[in-house]
Design an enzyme around this catalytic site. Structure first.
Site, PDB file in Angstrom:
ATOM      1  N   TYR A 215       0.839  -1.194   0.000  1.00 26.14           N
ATOM      2  CA  TYR A 215       0.000   0.000   0.000  1.00 26.14           C
ATOM      3  C   TYR A 215       0.872   1.242   0.000  1.00 26.14           C
ATOM      4  O   TYR A 215       1.879   1.321   0.712  1.00 26.14           O
ATOM      5  CB  TYR A 215      -0.913   0.012   1.232  1.00 26.14           C
ATOM      6  CG  TYR A 215      -1.748   1.267   1.370  1.00 26.14           C
ATOM      7  CD1 TYR A 215      -3.004   1.350   0.806  1.00 26.14           C
ATOM      8  CD2 TYR A 215      -1.268   2.375   2.069  1.00 26.14           C
ATOM      9  CE1 TYR A 215      -3.779   2.496   0.927  1.00 26.14           C
ATOM     10  CE2 TYR A 215      -2.028   3.528   2.195  1.00 26.14           C
ATOM     11  CZ  TYR A 215      -3.282   3.586   1.621  1.00 26.14           C
ATOM     12  OH  TYR A 215      -4.027   4.727   1.738  1.00 26.14           O
TER      13      TYR A 215
ATOM     14  N   GLU B 186      -3.251   7.742  -4.124  1.00 27.30           N
ATOM     15  CA  GLU B 186      -3.331   6.497  -3.367  1.00 27.30           C
ATOM     16  C   GLU B 186      -3.233   5.309  -4.313  1.00 27.30           C
ATOM     17  O   GLU B 186      -3.961   5.238  -5.312  1.00 27.30           O
ATOM     18  CB  GLU B 186      -4.646   6.438  -2.583  1.00 27.30           C
ATOM     19  CG  GLU B 186      -4.727   5.251  -1.639  1.00 27.30           C
ATOM     20  CD  GLU B 186      -6.044   5.230  -0.877  1.00 27.30           C
ATOM     21  OE1 GLU B 186      -6.046   4.765   0.272  1.00 27.30           O
ATOM     22  OE2 GLU B 186      -7.064   5.665  -1.434  1.00 27.30           O
TER      23      GLU B 186
END
Length: 414
Positions: free
Chosen positions: A144, A232
């Site tokens: 992530y 993101e």
């Protein structure tokens, strides 16, 4: 697929009638395929892909872009997360499918023009006008990565986790030590040391460390040079050929930078936005849709929050917020609105001018719902006199408490 850990840093919500309502934020949101194209321009590794809007385009893309691919990923394109677990109103389960190349045309045809409902769209869902065809990449490790703006450090903050592809919120709650945060000095920019800390947090297993550092720096450069408010990637992944790749990304951009990011802001897709918010933005207004039946016209966010709270205290529920007089048309376009509360503090814009605007707007729109008006500030007595002598069925209030009580009473009498 894309988490929202940093939303706690970057946005606020309103709790109304038992449900969480996201405030309208002045930021551009673009589709996945547009983000991938932009990242590619900055030298960031992304899967090969092409966006299509018809079955004919799917057929052509397979022939020209993926002639040797045995499998493809077909991704519905809407401005909302949770597509993979979403469901089409037609019955098709999932907005992301991995299929054999010869099946891509069929599955894309079942997505295009259909409404996809996800946990972020609400029950009304969003119409899929494009699908994104991508090569199927062999991923050996998923992580992530995100960059957001942090108030505490007054600058960009990079967030990384060695686990990805799943809910980052759950991981942060269960394994907080796995989440690393690297603040970036906005004046110095990202350094090799900063990028190395991020890569250490990602803990790649096969990707080259120096190449990964360079990818992190390129991602930061994209964030800075494009005036992003959010970048993101979930997952940022390692491939079987030892590369770090942005497998799925979400990007938002600061609307205040529209004047210098014209190419990016030309990517805006108004068909994916609330038409009332689109109309409000054109008039340079803020519109926040809620769940109630009392429309609120308020100048200033603080006054708007106070208005909402006191309406709730008197047993009503706000339906939306707008912050200037010229917004009557947009406000009354909400079918749920059964009463309107105007709460204005007149400072530089004096109350008599505001009152004249309210009267003119009310006449122009031909209001069919009760309107309660509370004015306070400069020339308030003149403003109240204009409202009283207007001949319009406007209900005046002395203070905010009185206004909220009268708005709820007017609602119940309709």
């Amino acid at each position: 697929m894309v988490g929202a850990l940093f939303n706690k840093l970057a946005s606020k919500s309103l709790k109304v009638a038992g449900t969480w309502q996201q405030q309208q934020l002045r930021r551009l949101n673009i589709h996945e395929y547009q983000g991938a194209e932009l990242m590619g321009k900055f030298g960031i590794n992304v899967p090969k892909g092409v966006a299509v809007s018809s079955v004919e385009e799917v057929r052509k893309a397979i022939q020209t872009t993926f002639p040797n691919e045995k499998e493809l990923v077909v991704k519905s394109q809407i401005l909302a997360g949770g597509r993979g677990l979403g469901k089409f109103t037609s019955g098709l389960q999932g907005g992301v499918h991995i299929v054999k190349a010869e099946q891509a045309e069929e599955i894309a045809g079942k997505m295009l023009g259909q409404t996809l409902v996800t946990k972020q769209t609400g029950p009304q869902g969003k119409v899929v006008s494009k699908v994104y065809l991508c090569e199927k990449v062999s991923l050996v490790n998923e992580m992530y990565f995100a960059i957001t703006l942090d108030r505490t450090t007054a600058g960009p903050l990079i967030i990384a986790c060695r686990e990805g592809g799943t809910s980052i919120e759950d991981l942060a709650e269960k394994y907080p030590d796995m989440i690393i945060k690297v603040p970036i000095d906005v004046f110095k920019g990202i350094t090799d040391e900063d990028a190395a800390k991020v890569v250490e947090g990602l803990a790649p297993k096969v990707a080259d460390k120096q190449a990964s550092i360079e990818q992190v720096k390129k991602l930061y450069n994209l964030f800075r040079e494009s005036d992003c408010t959010q970048l993101e990637i979930n997952p940022i992944a390692e491939t079987s050929d030892n590369k770090l790749i942005a497998a799925d990304a979400k990007l938002n951009f600061d609307d205040n930078a529209a004047y210098r990011q014209k190419e990016i802001f030309a990517l805006r897709d108004p068909t994916q936005e609330d038409p009332r918010e689109v109309a409000a933005a054109k008039a340079d207004l803020n519109y926040i849709g809620l769940d109630g039946e009392i429309g609120c016209m308020v100048n200033g966010a603080g006054l708007a929050m106070a208005t909402m709270d006191i309406i709730k205290l008197h047993g009503g529920t706000p339906a939306n917020f707008l912050d200037v007089v010229e917004a009557f048309k947009i406000l009354t376009s909400d079918d749920k609105v059964k009463a309107i509360l105007v709460n204005i503090f007149g400072g530089i814009m004096k109350c008599d001018v505001i009152a004249s605007g309210i009267v003119n707007a009310a006449k122009h729109v031909s209001l069919k719902v009760p309107v309660v008006v509370r004015l306070e500030g400069t020339n308030v007595d003149q403003g109240k006199r204009i409202l009283k002598e207007s001949g319009m069925a406007l209900i005046t209030a002395e203070d905010l408490d009185d206004a909220a009580e009268k708005a709820v009473k007017a609602l119940k009498s309709t």
